[in-house]
Write a protein that holds these residues in place. Structure first.
Motif, PDB file in Angstrom:
ATOM      1  N   ILE A  91       0.829  -1.203   0.000  1.00  0.00           N
ATOM      2  CA  ILE A  91       0.000   0.000   0.000  1.00  0.00           C
ATOM      3  C   ILE A  91       0.868   1.259   0.000  1.00  0.00           C
ATOM      4  CG2 ILE A  91      -1.659   1.336   1.366  1.00  0.00           C
ATOM      5  CD1 ILE A  91      -2.794  -1.382   2.319  1.00  0.00           C
ATOM      6  N   GLN A  92       1.986   1.183   0.685  1.00  0.00           N
ATOM      7  CA  GLN A  92       2.913   2.309   0.773  1.00  0.00           C
ATOM      8  C   GLN A  92       3.385   2.764  -0.613  1.00  0.00           C
ATOM      9  OE1 GLN A  92       6.241   1.576   3.438  1.00  0.00           O
ATOM     10  NE2 GLN A  92       7.582   2.860   2.187  1.00  0.00           N
ATOM     11  N   SER A  93       3.462   1.836  -1.565  1.00  0.00           N
ATOM     12  CA  SER A  93       3.964   2.140  -2.905  1.00  0.00           C
ATOM     13  C   SER A  93       2.882   2.577  -3.879  1.00  0.00           C
ATOM     14  CB  SER A  93       4.679   0.910  -3.480  1.00  0.00           C
ATOM     15  OG  SER A  93       5.799   0.557  -2.689  1.00  0.00           O
ATOM     16  N   ILE A  94       1.631   2.616  -3.412  1.00  0.00           N
ATOM     17  CA  ILE A  94       0.517   2.946  -4.308  1.00  0.00           C
ATOM     18  C   ILE A  94      -0.104   4.275  -3.907  1.00  0.00           C
ATOM     19  CG2 ILE A  94      -1.751   2.220  -5.164  1.00  0.00           C
ATOM     20  CD1 ILE A  94      -0.918  -0.663  -4.620  1.00  0.00           C
ATOM     21  N   PRO A  95      -0.007   5.290  -4.762  1.00  0.00           N
ATOM     22  CA  PRO A  95      -0.662   6.567  -4.444  1.00  0.00           C
ATOM     23  C   PRO A  95      -2.177   6.430  -4.590  1.00  0.00           C
ATOM     24  CG  PRO A  95       0.293   6.631  -6.648  1.00  0.00           C
ATOM     25  CD  PRO A  95       0.694   5.315  -6.049  1.00  0.00           C
ATOM     26  N   SER A  96      -2.872   6.485  -3.483  1.00  0.00           N
ATOM     27  CA  SER A  96      -4.324   6.310  -3.511  1.00  0.00           C
ATOM     28  C   SER A  96      -4.953   6.986  -2.298  1.00  0.00           C
ATOM     29  CB  SER A  96      -4.681   4.823  -3.502  1.00  0.00           C
ATOM     30  OG  SER A  96      -6.071   4.635  -3.326  1.00  0.00           O
ATOM     31  N   LYS A  97      -6.082   7.626  -2.532  1.00  0.00           N
ATOM     32  CA  LYS A  97      -6.799   8.261  -1.420  1.00  0.00           C
ATOM     33  C   LYS A  97      -7.417   7.219  -0.487  1.00  0.00           C
ATOM     34  CE  LYS A  97     -11.064   8.773  -4.119  1.00  0.00           C
ATOM     35  NZ  LYS A  97     -12.060   9.721  -4.677  1.00  0.00           N
ATOM     36  N   LYS A  98      -7.481   5.973  -0.967  1.00  0.00           N
ATOM     37  CA  LYS A  98      -8.045   4.900  -0.144  1.00  0.00           C
ATOM     38  C   LYS A  98      -6.999   4.226   0.731  1.00  0.00           C
ATOM     39  CE  LYS A  98     -11.546   3.700  -3.615  1.00  0.00           C
ATOM     40  NZ  LYS A  98     -12.037   2.621  -4.508  1.00  0.00           N
ATOM     41  N   ALA A  99      -5.739   4.644   0.602  1.00  0.00           N
ATOM     42  CA  ALA A  99      -4.652   3.953   1.299  1.00  0.00           C
ATOM     43  C   ALA A  99      -4.875   3.909   2.814  1.00  0.00           C
ATOM     44  CB  ALA A  99      -3.311   4.614   0.983  1.00  0.00           C
ATOM     45  N   GLU A 100      -5.140   5.055   3.411  1.00  0.00           N
ATOM     46  CA  GLU A 100      -5.290   5.090   4.862  1.00  0.00           C
ATOM     47  C   GLU A 100      -6.552   4.367   5.330  1.00  0.00           C
ATOM     48  OE1 GLU A 100      -3.895   5.401   8.530  1.00  0.00           O
ATOM     49  OE2 GLU A 100      -2.829   5.983   6.695  1.00  0.00           O
ATOM     50  N   PRO A 101      -7.704   4.588   4.666  1.00  0.00           N
ATOM     51  CA  PRO A 101      -8.901   3.844   5.084  1.00  0.00           C
ATOM     52  C   PRO A 101      -8.742   2.330   5.014  1.00  0.00           C
ATOM     53  CG  PRO A 101      -9.527   5.688   3.699  1.00  0.00           C
ATOM     54  CD  PRO A 101      -8.030   5.616   3.650  1.00  0.00           C
ATOM     55  N   ILE A 102      -8.094   1.827   3.947  1.00  0.00           N
ATOM     56  CA  ILE A 102      -7.980   0.371   3.844  1.00  0.00           C
ATOM     57  C   ILE A 102      -6.961  -0.162   4.854  1.00  0.00           C
ATOM     58  CG2 ILE A 102      -6.158   0.170   2.072  1.00  0.00           C
ATOM     59  CD1 ILE A 102      -7.880  -2.099   0.847  1.00  0.00           C
ATOM     60  N   LYS A 103      -5.939   0.613   5.183  1.00  0.00           N
ATOM     61  CA  LYS A 103      -4.993   0.194   6.225  1.00  0.00           C
ATOM     62  C   LYS A 103      -5.711   0.073   7.566  1.00  0.00           C
ATOM     63  CE  LYS A 103      -0.931   2.255   6.345  1.00  0.00           C
ATOM     64  NZ  LYS A 103       0.078   3.331   6.215  1.00  0.00           N
ATOM     65  N   GLN A 104      -6.553   1.047   7.859  1.00  0.00           N
ATOM     66  CA  GLN A 104      -7.308   1.004   9.117  1.00  0.00           C
ATOM     67  C   GLN A 104      -8.275  -0.178   9.115  1.00  0.00           C
ATOM     68  OE1 GLN A 104      -9.180   4.831   9.646  1.00  0.00           O
ATOM     69  NE2 GLN A 104      -7.234   5.928   9.731  1.00  0.00           N
ATOM     70  N   TRP A 105      -8.896  -0.430   7.965  1.00  0.00           N
ATOM     71  CA  TRP A 105      -9.828  -1.549   7.867  1.00  0.00           C
ATOM     72  C   TRP A 105      -9.112  -2.880   8.061  1.00  0.00           C
ATOM     73  CZ3 TRP A 105      -9.786  -5.419   4.060  1.00  0.00           C
ATOM     74  CH2 TRP A 105     -10.890  -6.281   4.066  1.00  0.00           C
ATOM     75  N   MET A 106      -7.965  -3.050   7.417  1.00  0.00           N
ATOM     76  CA  MET A 106      -7.212  -4.300   7.533  1.00  0.00           C
ATOM     77  C   MET A 106      -6.735  -4.522   8.968  1.00  0.00           C
ATOM     78  SD  MET A 106      -5.076  -4.108   3.955  1.00  0.00           S
ATOM     79  CE  MET A 106      -4.501  -5.802   3.876  1.00  0.00           C
ATOM     80  N   ALA A 107      -6.302  -3.469   9.613  1.00  0.00           N
ATOM     81  CA  ALA A 107      -5.869  -3.579  11.016  1.00  0.00           C
ATOM     82  C   ALA A 107      -7.049  -3.974  11.900  1.00  0.00           C
ATOM     83  CB  ALA A 107      -5.274  -2.254  11.479  1.00  0.00           C
ATOM     84  N   ALA A 108      -8.230  -3.422  11.594  1.00  0.00           N
ATOM     85  CA  ALA A 108      -9.422  -3.761  12.376  1.00  0.00           C
ATOM     86  C   ALA A 108      -9.816  -5.217  12.169  1.00  0.00           C
ATOM     87  CB  ALA A 108     -10.579  -2.838  11.981  1.00  0.00           C
ATOM     88  N   VAL A 109      -9.707  -5.723  10.924  1.00  0.00           N
ATOM     89  CA  VAL A 109      -9.997  -7.126  10.634  1.00  0.00           C
ATOM     90  C   VAL A 109      -9.088  -8.029  11.459  1.00  0.00           C
ATOM     91  CG1 VAL A 109      -9.834  -8.935   8.871  1.00  0.00           C
ATOM     92  CG2 VAL A 109     -10.934  -6.763   8.332  1.00  0.00           C
ATOM     93  N   ALA A 110      -7.792  -7.701  11.472  1.00  0.00           N
ATOM     94  CA  ALA A 110      -6.824  -8.506  12.226  1.00  0.00           C
ATOM     95  C   ALA A 110      -7.110  -8.464  13.716  1.00  0.00           C
ATOM     96  CB  ALA A 110      -5.411  -8.009  11.942  1.00  0.00           C
TER      97      ALA A 110
END
Length: 286
Positions: A91-110
């Motif tokens: 995700i760090q290598s992909i410029p995207s406005k969704k980067a932070e939301p999906i990181k938070q979502w993945m952390a919440a899933v874990a």
């Protein structure tokens, strides 16, 4: 690697995942994550270009990626997956406005899975809410949650006596189904028009009750006799299923209603709630 397959949703988009019991962590399908971040219709090609741009990512790719068997349009195939740490690196290598939301979502899933392991009641409550969101009745949900408890008790017995998760679990489950319903799991799913869907999630109340009786009886036979060989487990499974077969036949004789049914969840909801759109997993009121 003991794994449990699941499909999680980020907003309205699906992400294929695996939970690894031994490592106690989720693995996420890389293609699914990249597709969400980039809105690409060809995430595999995007990843190829990404590795070309980010040489450090390319160098460490083999350490990030874990191939796992997952459902694809062509059936189950090896798919590149990664754990939470690896996903964050991609995700760090992909410029995207969704980067932070999906990181938070993945952390919440874990985190949610770890909370469920520490507090089983939390997992039950999450399952209850999931079924409610899909539109199942309270009566059916109560039956389904009870069936999960009974199934877990049975698989604990199998696991404690050397039965291996996977093929051997499936073999014994087929014996139980055949004994009480006259169908293997594959035949049962075919009857209901199912493919990747969970069979028990598409059973009627009557089917769930009979299957619970079969598995509960098998569990008690296992506890009483402590079988060791696969043939002994198979004999216990057949006898457990036979008890439910007797109950099924008595039920059908008294009610004139067949227990084993081609009805699946979609058909059931369509008949009760024609205002619900089942083109995707989330019911939408029209």
């Amino acid at each position: 690697m003991s794994q449990q397959e699941a499909i999680k949703q980020f907003e309205s988009q699906k992400v294929r995942t695996y939970w690894d019991d031994e490592q106690e962590k989720w693995f996420f399908c890389i293609n699914d994550v990249v597709a969400i971040l980039t809105d690409s219709t060809n995430p595999a090609n995007y990843i190829k270009q990404l590795k070309h741009r980010d040489t450090e990512l390319a160098k460490g790719w083999l350490q990030i990626v874990t191939p796992l068997s997952m459902p694809t349009p062509g059936g189950k195939q090896q798919v590149n997956c990664t754990d939470l740490k690896g996903a964050f690196r991609i995700i760090q290598s992909i410029p995207s406005k969704k980067a932070e939301p999906i990181k938070q979502w993945m952390a919440a899933v874990a985190a949610e899975r770890l909370h469920q392991m520490q507090d089983p009641e939390r997992g039950i409550q999450m399952s209850l809410l999931d079924y409610k969101r899909l539109g199942y009745s309270d009566n059916w949900i109560n039956q389904r949650l009870k069936s999960i408890e009974i199934r877990k008790d049975l698989t604990d017995q199998w696991d404690g006596h050397g039965v291996e998760e996977g093929v051997q679990y499936a073999t014994l489950t087929d014996i139980i189904y055949q004994a009480w319903a006259g169908l293997t799991a594959k035949e049962y799913k075919h009857l209901k028009g199912l493919h990747q869907e969970n069979l028990r999630d598409n059973m009627t109340n009557e089917e769930l009750v009979m299957n619970m009786l079969a598995e509960l009886t098998t569990t008690n036979i296992e506890k009483a006799e402590q079988p060791q060989s696969m043939s002994e487990h198979a004999h216990a499974a057949a006898r457990g299923g036979e008890v439910a077969k007797v109950a099924r036949e008595a039920f059908e004789q008294q009610t004139g209603k067949k227990v084993v049914s081609p009805l699946n969840a979609k058909d059931y909801f369509d008949s009760l709630q024609p205002h619900i759109d089942f083109k995707d997993e989330n019911p939408k009121k029209k």
